[in-house]
Design a protein around this motif. Structure first.
Motif, short mmCIF file in Angstrom:
data_model
loop_
_atom_site.label_atom_id
_atom_site.label_comp_id
_atom_site.label_asym_id
_atom_site.label_seq_id
_atom_site.Cartn_x
_atom_site.Cartn_y
_atom_site.Cartn_z
N GLU A 94 29.83 -40.85 0.75
CA GLU A 94 31.13 -41.41 0.55
C GLU A 94 31.42 -40.72 -0.85
O GLU A 94 30.84 -40.44 -1.78
CB GLU A 94 30.99 -42.91 0.17
CG GLU A 94 32.30 -43.45 -0.25
CD GLU A 94 33.60 -43.38 0.78
OE1 GLU A 94 33.61 -43.58 1.72
OE2 GLU A 94 34.52 -42.81 0.09
N VAL B 84 34.46 -41.82 -2.66
CA VAL B 84 34.94 -42.69 -3.65
C VAL B 84 33.83 -43.65 -4.27
O VAL B 84 33.31 -44.43 -3.28
CB VAL B 84 36.13 -43.71 -2.89
CG1 VAL B 84 36.73 -44.73 -3.89
CG2 VAL B 84 37.34 -42.84 -2.19
N LEU C 48 34.33 -47.59 -3.39
CA LEU C 48 33.74 -47.92 -1.88
C LEU C 48 32.05 -47.71 -1.68
O LEU C 48 31.96 -48.48 -1.18
CB LEU C 48 34.64 -46.99 -1.17
CG LEU C 48 35.91 -47.01 -0.91
CD1 LEU C 48 36.70 -46.12 -0.03
CD2 LEU C 48 36.53 -48.58 -0.41
N GLY D 268 30.95 -35.14 1.88
CA GLY D 268 30.19 -35.06 2.93
C GLY D 268 30.19 -33.94 3.74
O GLY D 268 29.54 -33.58 4.66
N THR E 249 31.37 -43.36 4.25
CA THR E 249 30.82 -45.01 4.33
C THR E 249 31.94 -45.87 4.34
O THR E 249 31.90 -46.82 5.02
CB THR E 249 29.84 -45.10 3.19
OG1 THR E 249 29.31 -43.93 2.70
CG2 THR E 249 29.24 -46.13 3.18
N1 SAH Z 1 33.05 -45.60 8.66
C1 SAH Z 1 33.95 -46.50 7.61
C2 SAH Z 1 35.30 -45.89 7.77
C3 SAH Z 1 35.42 -44.48 7.25
S1 SAH Z 1 37.18 -44.48 6.67
C4 SAH Z 1 33.69 -47.96 7.73
O1 SAH Z 1 32.87 -48.32 8.52
O2 SAH Z 1 34.21 -48.64 6.97
C5 SAH Z 1 36.50 -42.70 5.98
C6 SAH Z 1 35.80 -42.69 4.76
O3 SAH Z 1 35.59 -41.35 4.53
C7 SAH Z 1 36.78 -43.07 3.54
O4 SAH Z 1 35.97 -44.24 2.71
C8 SAH Z 1 36.88 -41.89 2.51
O5 SAH Z 1 36.77 -42.18 1.24
C9 SAH Z 1 35.58 -41.13 3.16
N2 SAH Z 1 35.87 -39.61 2.69
C10 SAH Z 1 36.71 -38.92 2.62
N3 SAH Z 1 36.65 -37.47 2.56
C11 SAH Z 1 35.05 -37.47 2.54
C12 SAH Z 1 34.11 -36.56 1.84
N4 SAH Z 1 34.57 -35.24 1.72
N5 SAH Z 1 33.22 -36.97 1.76
C13 SAH Z 1 32.64 -38.18 2.08
N6 SAH Z 1 33.29 -39.18 2.40
C14 SAH Z 1 34.48 -38.77 2.40
#
Ligand code: SAH
Length: 208
Positions: free
Chosen positions: A105, A107, A110, A132, A82
């Motif tokens: 997401e 975190v 976030l 995810g 997200t």
């Molecule tokens: N689509 C977002 C940008 C994505 S950046 C936007 O529009 O702002 C990638 C994101 O994936 C980060 O926030 C990170 O925390 C999340 N992320 C990383 N590993 C993940 C997982 N296993 N499951 C869900 N989210 C994850």
């Protein structure tokens, strides 16, 4: 750079084509999805830091992903990663009020900020704090799955959660990735490589 200037460049570069996606980019205020100190750079065509070592993707990356995914009104879409919530907001605008967006997401902070950002735009998306890589079977099957962090493989459970006729976009690779378009049909699963990309990796709770 100004919003209109960036959108015009994306159109002339051929990244942005559909009226509806252009309208989504004009309507949703990208600056509202950024930390205060990043807002002046909102419409530079670059990824920008959003805290927690994460980034919001560059405007051209949303254009490429949304044009390739061919999101239609009324669809059910799963986003993985997200981040700021900007991608989920664009998706929500595109599917309209008959559609449904789920976004996962890992975190917590976030996820919280993304929920507020999306609500501020008057849009709706269900943000779930979960890994995810398992997808979200409770909302399946999906018309579209958009993965916005790099994966080392194509998780079979995500393909499973896709509808027949559904499409998934996922960056696959380690340091550099190929953005793959996966299409599921009655005759099987077809994979096409769209372009080379660099995304932050998908991580588990324990790896953060
Ligand atoms: N689509 C977002 C940008 C994505 S950046 C936007 O529009 O702002 C990638 C994101 O994936 C980060 O926030 C990170 O925390 C999340 N992320 C990383 N590993 C993940 C997982 N296993 N499951 C869900 N989210 C994850």
């Amino acid at each position: 750079m100004l919003q209109e200037e960036t959108i015009a460049r994306l159109v002339s570069a051929g990244y942005l084509k559909s009226e509806k996606i252009i309208e989504a980019m004009r309507t949703i205020r990208r600056e509202d999805f950024l930390p205060l100190q990043m807002r002046p750079y909102a419409w530079e065509d670059h990824p920008l830091p959003i805290g927690h070592s994460q980034t919001i993707s560059a405007p051209h990356m949303y254009a490429i992903m949304l044009e390739t995914a061919r999101i239609m009104p009324g669809q059910r879409v799963l986003e993985i990663g997200t981040g700021s919530g900007y991608g989920a907001a664009l998706l929500s605008f595109l599917v309209g009020n008959k559609g449904k967006i789920y976004s996962l997401e890992v975190v917590h902070a976030l996820a919280e900020t993304a929920r507020k950002n999306i609500a501020k735009e008057g849009l709706e998306a269900v943000i779930i704090e979960a890994d995810g890589r398992q997808g979200y079977p409770q909302g399946a099957p999906y018309d579209r799955i958009l993965v916005t962090a790099a994966s080392e493989n194509i998780p079979p459970c995500l393909v499973e959660q896709l509808k027949q006729g559904g499409k998934m976009l996922i960056p696959v690779g380690r340091y550099f990735q190929d953005l793959l378009l996966i299409e599921k049909s009655a005759s099987g699963v077809e994979t096409k490589s769209i372009l080379p990309v660099v995304f932050v990796p998908l991580v588990g709770h324990s790896e953060r």
